[in-house]
Design an enzyme around this catalytic site. Structure first.
Site, PDB file in Angstrom:
ATOM      1  N   CYS A   1       2.481  -4.421  15.391  1.00 54.26           N
ATOM      2  CA  CYS A   1       2.591  -3.787  13.644  1.00 54.26           C
ATOM      3  C   CYS A   1       1.985  -5.486  12.675  1.00 54.26           C
ATOM      4  O   CYS A   1       1.640  -6.142  13.262  1.00 54.26           O
ATOM      5  CB  CYS A   1       4.076  -4.388  13.426  1.00 54.26           C
TER       6      CYS A   1
ATOM      7  N   CYS B   1       7.259  -8.284   6.723  1.00 54.71           N
ATOM      8  CA  CYS B   1       8.195  -7.650   6.986  1.00 54.71           C
ATOM      9  C   CYS B   1       9.236  -8.759   8.112  1.00 54.71           C
ATOM     10  O   CYS B   1       8.214  -8.795   8.831  1.00 54.71           O
ATOM     11  CB  CYS B   1       7.818  -6.331   8.053  1.00 54.71           C
TER      12      CYS B   1
ATOM     13  N   GLU C   1       0.554  -1.168  -0.211  1.00 54.69           N
ATOM     14  CA  GLU C   1       0.038  -0.290   0.202  1.00 54.69           C
ATOM     15  C   GLU C   1       1.277   1.743   0.085  1.00 54.69           C
ATOM     16  O   GLU C   1       1.999   1.593   0.375  1.00 54.69           O
ATOM     17  CB  GLU C   1      -1.613  -0.110   1.329  1.00 54.69           C
TER      18      GLU C   1
ATOM     19  N   CYS D   1      -0.614   4.270   6.444  1.00 52.96           N
ATOM     20  CA  CYS D   1       0.360   4.531   6.856  1.00 52.96           C
ATOM     21  C   CYS D   1       1.515   3.698   7.855  1.00 52.96           C
ATOM     22  O   CYS D   1       0.563   4.080   9.282  1.00 52.96           O
ATOM     23  CB  CYS D   1       0.679   6.116   7.458  1.00 52.96           C
TER      24      CYS D   1
ATOM     25  N   CYS E   1       3.434   8.260   1.093  1.00 55.28           N
ATOM     26  CA  CYS E   1       3.798   7.458   2.853  1.00 55.28           C
ATOM     27  C   CYS E   1       4.495   5.733   1.661  1.00 55.28           C
ATOM     28  O   CYS E   1       2.855   5.654   1.143  1.00 55.28           O
ATOM     29  CB  CYS E   1       2.986   6.966   3.589  1.00 55.28           C
TER      30      CYS E   1
ATOM     31  N   CYS F   1       7.025  -6.806  15.074  1.00 52.61           N
ATOM     32  CA  CYS F   1       7.258  -6.248  16.428  1.00 52.61           C
ATOM     33  C   CYS F   1       5.888  -6.429  16.228  1.00 52.61           C
ATOM     34  O   CYS F   1       4.919  -6.821  15.660  1.00 52.61           O
ATOM     35  CB  CYS F   1       6.388  -4.386  15.504  1.00 52.61           C
TER      36      CYS F   1
HETATM   37  N1  SAH Z   1       9.649  -0.546   9.435  1.00 50.30           N
HETATM   38  C1  SAH Z   1       9.747   0.739   9.813  1.00 50.30           C
HETATM   39  C2  SAH Z   1       8.977   1.476   8.640  1.00 50.30           C
HETATM   40  C3  SAH Z   1       7.314   1.076   9.030  1.00 50.30           C
HETATM   41  S1  SAH Z   1       6.766   0.793  10.430  1.00 50.30           S
HETATM   42  C4  SAH Z   1       9.786   1.094  11.313  1.00 50.30           C
HETATM   43  O1  SAH Z   1       9.190  -0.137  11.951  1.00 50.30           O
HETATM   44  O2  SAH Z   1      10.702   2.199  11.971  1.00 50.30           O
HETATM   45  C5  SAH Z   1       6.172   2.851  10.327  1.00 50.30           C
HETATM   46  C6  SAH Z   1       5.688   3.161  11.896  1.00 50.30           C
HETATM   47  O3  SAH Z   1       4.467   2.836  11.546  1.00 50.30           O
HETATM   48  C7  SAH Z   1       6.952   2.541  13.082  1.00 50.30           C
HETATM   49  O4  SAH Z   1       7.096   3.538  13.855  1.00 50.30           O
HETATM   50  C8  SAH Z   1       5.889   1.498  14.005  1.00 50.30           C
HETATM   51  O5  SAH Z   1       6.369   1.686  14.295  1.00 50.30           O
HETATM   52  C9  SAH Z   1       4.019   2.017  13.538  1.00 50.30           C
HETATM   53  N2  SAH Z   1       3.115   1.462  13.358  1.00 50.30           N
HETATM   54  C10 SAH Z   1       3.574  -0.692  13.038  1.00 50.30           C
HETATM   55  N3  SAH Z   1       1.719  -0.411  13.578  1.00 50.30           N
HETATM   56  C11 SAH Z   1       1.602  -0.193  14.134  1.00 50.30           C
HETATM   57  C12 SAH Z   1       0.412   0.906  14.712  1.00 50.30           C
HETATM   58  N4  SAH Z   1      -0.987  -0.991  14.827  1.00 50.30           N
HETATM   59  N5  SAH Z   1      -0.379   1.465  14.808  1.00 50.30           N
HETATM   60  C13 SAH Z   1       0.839   2.898  14.708  1.00 50.30           C
HETATM   61  N6  SAH Z   1       1.654   3.013  14.240  1.00 50.30           N
HETATM   62  C14 SAH Z   1       1.821   1.460  14.162  1.00 50.30           C
HETATM   63 FE1  SF4 Z   2       7.898  -4.593  10.245  1.00 50.33          FE
HETATM   64 FE2  SF4 Z   2       6.017  -3.371  10.962  1.00 50.33          FE
HETATM   65 FE3  SF4 Z   2       8.748  -3.839  13.086  1.00 50.33          FE
HETATM   66 FE4  SF4 Z   2       8.502  -1.360  11.553  1.00 50.33          FE
HETATM   67  S1  SF4 Z   2       6.984  -1.545  13.244  1.00 50.33           S
HETATM   68  S2  SF4 Z   2       9.791  -2.829  11.294  1.00 50.33           S
HETATM   69  S3  SF4 Z   2       7.116  -2.534   9.607  1.00 50.33           S
HETATM   70  S4  SF4 Z   2       6.537  -4.991  12.074  1.00 50.33           S
END
Ligand code: SAH
Ligand code: SF4
Length: 404
Positions: A138, A131, A111, A373, A124, A135
């Protein structure tokens, strides 16, 4: 329970990308285009012309590249192609936010989200299908890893979005009697790019850097380094490499103020703990186009949103010049986590601000198209399901305001 992702093995585990016998010109940065043109025995300025046609003017048909010699165009048509990811769906929200779902083959989709504001337009973009970092909060991380995106797929998101958004602008102007040429450099509708979509950009390093170079190249998108942001969960060695190879604005996904909690939320922390991450941020600042790092901090109810966490964060903020961006968590069913109440988010922000730390809270955007995003949906088994998901489900979360 999270386990450390097998980062080293990730590249080997990668699903193969469908091959094409032609060279996709969108996958080459300025230097690579120059060496291709040199290999053909053509003059170096041909590469610059090509770059301008492809990226500055957004042309995807060799026939239209009128200042290229006919024989050169014929060679391009024989050996090369201009191939973009296929748009599966495109949505526009009442507030102007746009979301595209792009097919990248093998049942995977990524996306891209465009967020217009009064003084800027932010795109974005995604860097991987899935990934490896996994996390806890996420949804991309929960879906596992499929493969790295190619340069063409990363830059293709900007190419496609710009065409749509500029056509919108020019349509509006034409109806208002003020025609403007497409893609003039001083009238950009996409002024900022953030790599905050699916995937960890620094684990797809080479392709990310080539795409960044195209974004910054005056013959391509000509964006300012300060307005292009890489967001990372903290891949320390690659942060150092980025500072040397292509320093752009940096956002670091912190999410926890101590190692015990961060080990659990961002498993990569077990490999690169906070002390090392903070030191890497300090080193990055010597090269960064901005004099601060943006720390992203997703607000999770009862997990990382207490006063004691704010206190620990203030200690971290004393060690590195930074701003905080608090992100209200976008819940999804498998996470087992809850968003902090807004009153708590505001109080937390106040604690940081009282300590002199610049802190913003992300607003939700584009609610009516249910876009996101930073927690974008990943794996897609088939298009029917894809469309169904877009039609109703809430797994995509919400578009958030990104101020970089
Ligand atoms: N992998 C990179 C970039 C993509 S994630 C990173 O982790 O920085 C981009 C941002 O979205 C990150 O700060 C991530 O922690 C946040 N994010 C991921 N899942 C989320 C969620 N469910 N609610 C709010 N923010 C989220
Ligand atoms: Fe990967 Fe999501 Fe963690 Fe960013 S927040 S590093 S996209 S698992």
């Amino acid at each position: 329970m999270n386990t450390i992702s097998p980062l080293a093995e990730a590249a080997q585990a990668e699903a193969p990308r469908p091959e094409s016998p032609r060279i996709n010109l969108l996958g080459l940065d300025g230097a690579e285009l120059a060496s291709l043109v040199e290999k053909w025995g053509d003059k170096p300025f041909r590469a610059k012309q090509l770059l301008r046609w492809l990226h500055q003017r957004g042309v995807d048909d060799f026939e239209q590249m009128s200042d290229l010699a006919k024989s050169f165009r014929e060679r391009l048509a024989r050996q090369c192609e201009i191939r973009l990811p296929e748009v599966v769906t495109a949505h526009k929200s009442a507030d102007g936010t746009r979301k595209w779902l792009l097919d990248v083959g093998n049942g995977n989709a990524i996306e891209t989200v465009f967020i217009p504001e009064d003084d800027r337009g932010t795109l974005c973009i995604s860097t991987q299908a899935g990934c490896t970092v996994a996390c806890r909060f996420c949804s991309t991380g929960h879906q596992g890893f499929n493969r790295n995106l190619g340069v063409d797929e990363i830059i293709g998101q900007l190419w496609l979005a710009r065409r749509t958004v500029e056509a919108d602008r020019d349509g509006a102007r034409l109806s208002g009697g003020m025609p403007a040429p497409l893609g003039t450099q001083d009238d950009r509708v996409i002024s900022n790019v953030v790599m905050m979509g699916m995937g960890e950009p620094l684990l797809n390093y080479d392709n990310t850097v080539s795409a960044l170079r195209l974004m910054l190249d005056d013959n391509a998108y000509g964006l300012s380094r300060r307005r292009v942001t890489v967001s990372t969960s903290g891949v320390v060695p690659m942060m150092d490499r980025l500072s040397r190879d292509c320093p752009v604005a940096l956002a670091v996904s912190l999410h926890a103020p101590n190692d015990a909690l961060r080990d659990d939320l961002v498993p990569l922390n077990r490999k690169y703990p906070l002390r090392e991450l903070i030191a890497a941020c300090q080193r990055y600042l010597e090269f960064a186009p901005r004099d601060f790092i943006t720390f992203e901090y997703v607000m999770l109810d009862g997990i990382n949103d207490g006063d004691e966490h704010a206190k620990q964060l203030i200690d971290i903020a004393r060690q590195v010049s930074c701003k905080f961006n608090l992100i209200p968590f976008n819940p999804f069913p498998q996470s087992g986590l809850k968003r902090s109440p807004m009153a708590r988010v505001r109080l937390f922000a106040q604690r940081l601000m009282d300590a002199g730390i610049v802190t913003t809270v992300r607003k939700t955007r584009g609610d009516d198209i249910d876009a996101a995003c930073g927690q974008l949906a990943g794996e897609v088994k088939d298009r029917t399901r894809l469309k169904e998901r877009l039609a109703g489900e809430t797994r995509f979360g919400r578009i958030v305001e990104v101020r970089e």
